[in-house]
Design an enzyme around this catalytic site. Sequence first.
Site, PDB file in Angstrom:
ATOM      1  NE  ARG A 176      12.267 -55.063  39.118  1.00  0.00           N
ATOM      2  CZ  ARG A 176      13.375 -54.359  38.859  1.00  0.00           C
ATOM      3  NH1 ARG A 176      14.542 -54.864  39.128  1.00  0.00           N
ATOM      4  NH2 ARG A 176      13.308 -53.155  38.364  1.00  0.00           N
TER       5      ARG A 176
ATOM      6  NE  ARG B 235      19.296 -46.932  39.961  1.00  0.00           N
ATOM      7  CZ  ARG B 235      18.321 -47.652  39.413  1.00  0.00           C
ATOM      8  NH1 ARG B 235      18.100 -48.876  39.821  1.00  0.00           N
ATOM      9  NH2 ARG B 235      17.558 -47.142  38.456  1.00  0.00           N
TER      10      ARG B 235
ATOM     11  CG  ASP C  34      18.916 -50.567  31.541  1.00  0.00           C
ATOM     12  OD1 ASP C  34      19.599 -50.589  32.572  1.00  0.00           O
ATOM     13  OD2 ASP C  34      17.933 -49.816  31.394  1.00  0.00           O
TER      14      ASP C  34
ATOM     15  CB  CYS D 181      19.919 -49.880  43.660  1.00  0.00           C
ATOM     16  SG  CYS D 181      20.151 -50.635  42.097  1.00  0.00           S
TER      17      CYS D 181
ATOM     18  CE  LYS E 134      11.925 -52.657  34.098  1.00  0.00           C
ATOM     19  NZ  LYS E 134      12.442 -51.568  34.949  1.00  0.00           N
ATOM     20  CG  ASN E 135      12.932 -48.899  32.333  1.00  0.00           C
ATOM     21  OD1 ASN E 135      12.350 -49.425  33.287  1.00  0.00           O
ATOM     22  ND2 ASN E 135      14.221 -49.087  32.093  1.00  0.00           N
TER      23      ASN E 135
HETATM   24  N1  EPU Z   1      21.911 -39.891  39.307  1.00  0.00           N
HETATM   25  C1  EPU Z   1      22.338 -38.908  40.170  1.00  0.00           C
HETATM   26  N2  EPU Z   1      21.378 -38.146  40.781  1.00  0.00           N
HETATM   27  C2  EPU Z   1      20.056 -38.316  40.541  1.00  0.00           C
HETATM   28  C3  EPU Z   1      19.644 -39.310  39.659  1.00  0.00           C
HETATM   29  C4  EPU Z   1      20.608 -40.088  39.051  1.00  0.00           C
HETATM   30  O1  EPU Z   1      23.524 -38.710  40.394  1.00  0.00           O
HETATM   31  O2  EPU Z   1      19.239 -37.574  41.123  1.00  0.00           O
HETATM   32  C5  EPU Z   1      22.921 -40.747  38.647  1.00  0.00           C
HETATM   33  C6  EPU Z   1      22.691 -42.234  38.912  1.00  0.00           C
HETATM   34  O3  EPU Z   1      23.307 -42.638  40.113  1.00  0.00           O
HETATM   35  C7  EPU Z   1      23.302 -42.869  37.687  1.00  0.00           C
HETATM   36  C8  EPU Z   1      22.972 -41.870  36.592  1.00  0.00           C
HETATM   37  O4  EPU Z   1      22.735 -40.645  37.258  1.00  0.00           O
HETATM   38  O5  EPU Z   1      24.681 -42.961  37.806  1.00  0.00           O
HETATM   39  C9  EPU Z   1      21.783 -42.232  35.748  1.00  0.00           C
HETATM   40  O6  EPU Z   1      20.672 -42.561  36.577  1.00  0.00           O
HETATM   41  P1  EPU Z   1      19.186 -42.317  36.124  1.00  0.00           P
HETATM   42  O7  EPU Z   1      18.520 -41.397  37.086  1.00  0.00           O
HETATM   43  O8  EPU Z   1      19.153 -41.926  34.682  1.00  0.00           O
HETATM   44  O9  EPU Z   1      18.550 -43.747  36.297  1.00  0.00           O
HETATM   45  P2  EPU Z   1      17.039 -44.027  36.630  1.00  0.00           P
HETATM   46  O10 EPU Z   1      16.204 -42.988  35.986  1.00  0.00           O
HETATM   47  O11 EPU Z   1      16.884 -44.274  38.081  1.00  0.00           O
HETATM   48  C10 EPU Z   1      16.487 -45.448  34.509  1.00  0.00           C
HETATM   49  C11 EPU Z   1      16.009 -46.846  34.251  1.00  0.00           C
HETATM   50  C12 EPU Z   1      17.147 -47.825  34.542  1.00  0.00           C
HETATM   51  C13 EPU Z   1      18.334 -47.460  33.653  1.00  0.00           C
HETATM   52  C14 EPU Z   1      18.736 -46.011  33.884  1.00  0.00           C
HETATM   53  C15 EPU Z   1      19.857 -45.541  32.970  1.00  0.00           C
HETATM   54  C16 EPU Z   1      13.666 -46.701  34.809  1.00  0.00           C
HETATM   55  C17 EPU Z   1      12.555 -47.077  35.719  1.00  0.00           C
HETATM   56  N3  EPU Z   1      14.878 -47.129  35.133  1.00  0.00           N
HETATM   57  O12 EPU Z   1      16.842 -45.407  35.889  1.00  0.00           O
HETATM   58  O13 EPU Z   1      16.657 -49.103  34.159  1.00  0.00           O
HETATM   59  O14 EPU Z   1      19.418 -48.304  33.932  1.00  0.00           O
HETATM   60  O15 EPU Z   1      17.603 -45.147  33.674  1.00  0.00           O
HETATM   61  O16 EPU Z   1      19.501 -45.663  31.646  1.00  0.00           O
HETATM   62  O17 EPU Z   1      13.441 -46.061  33.802  1.00  0.00           O
HETATM   63  C18 EPU Z   1      16.505 -51.451  34.220  1.00  0.00           C
HETATM   64  O18 EPU Z   1      15.519 -51.360  33.471  1.00  0.00           O
HETATM   65  O19 EPU Z   1      17.078 -52.546  34.466  1.00  0.00           O
HETATM   66  C19 EPU Z   1      17.052 -50.233  34.826  1.00  0.00           C
HETATM   67  C20 EPU Z   1      17.845 -50.256  35.880  1.00  0.00           C
END
Ligand code: EPU
Length: 462
Positions: A406, A121, A314, A116, A22-23
């Site tokens: 999801r 996030r 995850d 969230c 998915k991701n």
């Molecule tokens: N963060 C910041 N600023 C930003 C973005 C992120 O401080 O602009 C922080 C977040 O708050 C968090 C960390 O950085 O503490 C990592 O967040 P990240 O941006 O990497 O998460 P994401 O890209 O929103 C993806 C996956 C998540 C997975 C995370 C971490 C997708 C669609 N989602 O989220 O997947 O947990 O990376 O590996 O790719 C799931 O599949 O259940 C899921 C939540």
Amino acid sequence: MHQFEINGGARLAGKLKVDGSKNAALPLMAASLLADYTLTLQNVPELSDIDKMVRLLGELGVTCTDESGAMELFVKDPTLCHARYDVVSTMRGSICVLGPMLARRGKARVSMPGGCAFGHRPIDLHLRGLEQLGARIRLENGDIVAEADRLKGATIFLGGPFGSTVTGTANIMSAAVLAEGTTVIESAACEPEIVDLANMLNAMGARIEGAGSPRLVIDGVEELKGTTHSVMPDRIVAGTWAIAAAATNGEIVLERFPWDSLLAALDVMDQVGIRVERLDGGPCCSEATVRVTSDRRLKPAVLTTQPHPGFPTDLQAQFMSLLCLADGNSVITEKIYPERFMHVAELTRMGAQFTRQGPTVVIQGVPGLVGAQVMACDLRASACLVIAGLVAKGRTVVTRVYHLDRGYVQMEKQLAALGADIQRTDDKTGEVIWSSSMATEAPSIEIIAQPDPAKTFVQGDA
Ligand code: EPU
């Protein structure tokens, strides 16, 4: 709303093929916005989040059709630029359209993702990165409005307080491929889903080097072509099946197991007493065939979630239900989302014992869990409760399984094919929507061994 009713105690046995990720699929689909040619994606999982992305892209002028098992994406109307709150608020992965839309159309309006279930996030790193590429960004009525004539290459540091950002890296990388000049992303996310995206963008004509490392160098190009790409297998789904099998003291074979992407989780599995054995012997470790078995008594473990190649956040919840059954105390520290522990209270209802201090939870192994009604409020927490239900004595009801839909393709059918006693029912009417007694319906799932009744079930014996 749908719920799962599980009668615990069956040892899982059989064979599954791991579905597409998915991701990985979400940013790959969003990349269709970058080109005027057809993008064909194979192995796209049939999930509600994918349906939402199809709807969102449809509102952005991209037609998504299903052609003999593959998804074809083609930009029909490049003037549509508004990713509305209705869709974005239900799926944070929607943010992946921001970079590609801005880079190709010069304008993007994307509803600011809200809170969230597992904490704050932010997307500050996404926005700062795009600004460094020359975008003008403002907030208007809850929407991020980003504009640029043509983006310009820049050096961008993407590290944040919790490591890098996965979808942030996807966004900036996807935008930079069409920027004028060279972009260097320092502290880029190293997750396999980023490598999958970079590989596909390069096949479309992009020039990205360093994917999988913290430093990406991207030489911008004028335009991208179409391509055909197979979505990588889902490492979290693969890990979930392995944990479920081990928790029930079962034995399963997994095909398309993304071995290379799961080394940290495999290391913890080894410490705990889960054996994941490669059966194919071939050189390809990105899609292996493995057999999963486990010791009758599991050992405790100490694990900390980290950005890739560290232990994935995850899989934290799923491991927690497994460690509830270990012989001793385990410690889990959550370094990516320090609040991602909603499953702790629900597992306690099933007899698990925990002590939590901030981002750290100490899990005291118990002889078994007992069935209960539990509610999940995010995808991975739901998976953890299903695993707990599979090993618990008696009946467990996991409500709100839309979270599972999801990220897991027909989870109840896949588990039923492995021997689980599970049904999907309506929480209001009690109507049975699907039951494992109808398990012959389960597609593409082969039973290779029936659970051996002679082997007593140790984990989960209350
Ligand atoms: N963060 C910041 N600023 C930003 C973005 C992120 O401080 O602009 C922080 C977040 O708050 C968090 C960390 O950085 O503490 C990592 O967040 P990240 O941006 O990497 O998460 P994401 O890209 O929103 C993806 C996956 C998540 C997975 C995370 C971490 C997708 C669609 N989602 O989220 O997947 O947990 O990376 O590996 O790719 C799931 O599949 O259940 C899921 C939540």
